[in-house]
Motif scaffolding. Structure first.
Motif, mmCIF file in Angstrom:
data_model
loop_
_atom_site.group_PDB
_atom_site.id
_atom_site.type_symbol
_atom_site.label_atom_id
_atom_site.label_comp_id
_atom_site.label_asym_id
_atom_site.label_seq_id
_atom_site.Cartn_x
_atom_site.Cartn_y
_atom_site.Cartn_z
ATOM 1 N N UNK A 73 7.461 8.196 -4.590
ATOM 2 C CA UNK A 73 7.372 9.654 -4.622
ATOM 3 C C UNK A 73 8.489 10.280 -3.782
ATOM 4 N N UNK A 74 8.749 9.718 -2.614
ATOM 5 C CA UNK A 74 9.794 10.261 -1.736
ATOM 6 C C UNK A 74 11.194 10.027 -2.273
ATOM 7 N N UNK A 126 12.516 16.315 -3.061
ATOM 8 C CA UNK A 126 13.434 16.910 -2.098
ATOM 9 C C UNK A 126 13.022 16.496 -0.691
ATOM 10 N N UNK A 127 13.965 16.433 0.255
ATOM 11 C CA UNK A 127 13.596 16.072 1.625
ATOM 12 C C UNK A 127 12.768 17.179 2.282
ATOM 13 N N UNK A 128 11.874 16.770 3.167
ATOM 14 C CA UNK A 128 11.028 17.735 3.871
ATOM 15 C C UNK A 128 11.773 18.413 5.005
ATOM 16 N N UNK A 129 12.794 17.781 5.519
ATOM 17 C CA UNK A 129 13.561 18.368 6.613
ATOM 18 C C UNK A 129 14.662 19.254 6.068
ATOM 19 N N UNK A 130 15.194 20.134 6.929
ATOM 20 C CA UNK A 130 16.280 21.017 6.507
ATOM 21 C C UNK A 130 17.577 20.547 7.129
ATOM 22 N N UNK A 131 18.659 20.898 6.521
ATOM 23 C CA UNK A 131 19.977 20.554 7.056
ATOM 24 C C UNK A 131 20.381 21.586 8.084
ATOM 25 N N UNK A 132 19.822 21.526 9.324
ATOM 26 C CA UNK A 132 19.978 22.573 10.330
ATOM 27 C C UNK A 132 21.420 23.011 10.591
ATOM 28 N N UNK A 133 22.334 22.141 10.830
ATOM 29 C CA UNK A 133 23.658 22.707 11.138
ATOM 30 C C UNK A 133 24.254 23.474 9.965
ATOM 31 N N UNK A 134 23.866 23.091 8.751
ATOM 32 C CA UNK A 134 24.458 23.714 7.572
ATOM 33 C C UNK A 134 23.653 24.899 7.074
ATOM 34 N N UNK A 151 0.803 -1.229 0.000
ATOM 35 C CA UNK A 151 0.000 0.000 0.000
ATOM 36 C C UNK A 151 0.834 1.277 0.000
ATOM 37 N N UNK A 152 2.077 1.220 0.478
ATOM 38 C CA UNK A 152 2.888 2.431 0.545
ATOM 39 C C UNK A 152 3.894 2.526 -0.589
ATOM 40 N N UNK A 153 3.774 1.712 -1.577
ATOM 41 C CA UNK A 153 4.734 1.718 -2.683
ATOM 42 C C UNK A 153 4.736 3.062 -3.405
ATOM 43 N N UNK A 154 3.556 3.642 -3.584
ATOM 44 C CA UNK A 154 3.475 4.941 -4.262
ATOM 45 C C UNK A 154 4.153 6.034 -3.466
#
Length: 193
Positions: free
Chosen positions: A24-25, A29-37, A17-20
């Protein structure tokens, strides 16, 4: 003739069920940010954390008295201001209570640590003040009506007012120069020296 029951069709993609979502992921682009950078962007209404300009602090203790969790400690004799960052709930009560406005709320988070610790700030030594001039507030003429508001507002109990005898006295050793007495005087007969 034998009658066959209708069998539902099976679809192989229903087994995953999660193949789509996975596909897609993989290509987005990742949803999180590269905080230290990358610098952190804080929300507009973030409370932040308490910062002090220790050189403006008069060690009156009003911030510590107004702190709901008791995260602040003020030592007037040593000239220190201590905060337990992990006990602080960032309510801003100390900032509102500070008469000298040396406390501010700054955007940002308390850095994580393995141990609870406190930060202590020490006020720089002030130049010597001649005796009798240490934050004193003289009464201007006969304007005083001895209403006792100044004595009630004094956080250190440095002012004594006797309405019957019509006397007003100040213990200069206890006075921290916060100015709450002058601000509360209805006749404006108290001034800071």
């Amino acid at each position: 003739m034998e009658q066959r029951k209708h069998e539902p069709k099976t679809y192989p993609w229903r087994a995953f069920p999660f193949a789509g979502t996975v596909l897609k992921n993989l290509f987005s682009k990742p949803a999180t940010t590269g905080y230290p950078f990358e610098p952190a962007h804080y929300p507009d209404r973030m409370r932040g954390h308490v910062e002090i300009q220790i050189e403006n602090c008069i060690s009156c203790g009003l911030c510590a008295r107004s702190c709901p969790p008791g995260a602040l400690k003020v030592d007037r004799a040593a000239g220190t201001w201590t905060i337990d960052r992990f006990d602080c709930v960032q309510c801003g009560s100390c900032v509102n209570a500070c008469p000298k406005k040396c406390l501010t709320m700054v955007p940002g988070y308390t850095e994580p640590a393995a141990q609870k610790s406190s930060e202590t700030f020490t006020r720089p030594q002030a130049p010597e003040v001649p005796a009798g001039k240490a934050g004193g507030r003289p009464v201007k003429g006969d304007a005083c009506v001895y209403c006792t508001l100044c004595a009630k507002k004094c956080p250190q109990g440095a002012i004594t007012v006797d309405r019957a005898a019509r006397t007003w006295s100040l213990d200069a050793g206890k006075c921290v120069g916060c100015g709450l007495c002058a601000a509360s005087c209805p006749k404006k007969c108290l001034t800071l020296q």
